[in-house]
Design a protein around this motif. Structure first.
Motif: not given
Length: 281
Positions: A9-38
């Motif tokens: 199906a190749a469904v893309r992420l929604e904007d809310i997915d990054l802060p939603r999942l980051g919240h579970g480990i106590g990080v914000g969207e910026d930390e998740i974005h950094a790891l995905l970019d690299v």
């Protein structure tokens, strides 16, 4: 097993997915974005809708035995040590050949999706088999991100991400050769970039319980989903300020924070660290 060209199906992420999942480990969207970019340039699927994938012949080698290994070596699909510059532009033709030799070993030998999770690490990512992981990755980038978060937690790397210990994170995520490829400096640069870009506001669902206490400190100049969460706490306590919960920790938020800290018997420094988060929880 039929793989349909590794297209789902190749469904893309929604904007809310990054802060939603980051919240579970106590990080914000910026930390998740950094790891995905690299790891995968922020994109989990290639132009044809397949999960981004890199086949690793040295990993294939260690997952094969006897005749199967000899066959793979003879076809140039396996060798005992990693070699620089040995990757084609498209790894899927190699993977197709490897599948003919040993499907499970082939899937284990590839790095998949947004987080470039090695199939060999399927259990740490929360899957019973590499096949199950790849099937999930074919359908939705949300599965890529959830798996990356599970992998971080399983391997104790979530602390490094929270504390911005980029060398420790790169060593644990990319292996001992991380410095050769500059993973730690690239992570730091990506985080610095995203920290200046407004985040998607996110508030945990009602009834979820107390907030996850982050180890990341926020204060004047901070931005992102953690700031929104803190501003909502201030507003709920009756402390109003210009801009409301806009995710920007400015002077008004700092003043309100100091008032909140004084009311809770804390040092009124205007910085939200573990003690302040703990009192809010």
């Amino acid at each position: 097993m039929t793989w349909n060209g590794f297209r789902g199906a190749a469904v893309r992420l929604e904007d809310i997915d990054l802060p939603r999942l980051g919240h579970g480990i106590g990080v914000g969207e910026d930390e998740i974005h950094a790891l995905l970019d690299v790891e995968a340039a922020g994109v989990g699927f290639d132009r044809t809708g397949r999960p981004k994938m890199l086949f690793e012949p040295h990993v294939f080698h260690r997952n094969l035995f006897s005749a199967a290994r000899e066959t793979a070596v003879a076809q140039g699909l396996a060798y005992p040590k990693w070699k620089p510059g040995a990757y084609p532009a498209d790894s899927y033709p190699r993977l197709a050949q490897a599948l003919e030799i040993d499907e499970t070993a082939a899937l284990k030998a590839a790095s998949w999706g947004l987080g470039q999770i090695l199939g060999e690490n399927h259990a740490a990512a929360g899957f019973a088999s590499p096949q199950a992981m790849v099937r999930a990755f074919m359908d939705d980038e949300d599965a890529h991100l959830e798996s990356m978060v599970r992998f971080l937690v399983t391997n104790g790397l979530d602390d490094d991400l929270r504390e911005h210990r980029w060398e420790g994170l790169a060593r644990g995520y990319n292996g001992p050769g991380y410095a050769t490829h500059g993973y730690h400096t690239r992570l730091a640069a990506a985080y610095a970039k995203w920290s200046h870009i407004p985040d998607t506001p996110f508030i945990p669902p009602a009834g979820e319980g107390s907030i996850v206490i982050p180890r990341t400190r926020i204060g004047r100049g901070s931005r992102g989903s953690l700031v929104v969460i803190w501003q909502e706490i201030l507003l709920a306590a009756g402390l109003s300020f210009d801009g409301g919960a806009d995710g920007v920790f400015g002077g008004a938020t700092e003043t309100a924070t100091k008032s909140w800290q004084r009311a809770h018997g804390l040092v009124a420094d205007g910085v939200v660290g573990p003690k302040t988060w703990g009192a809010a929880g």
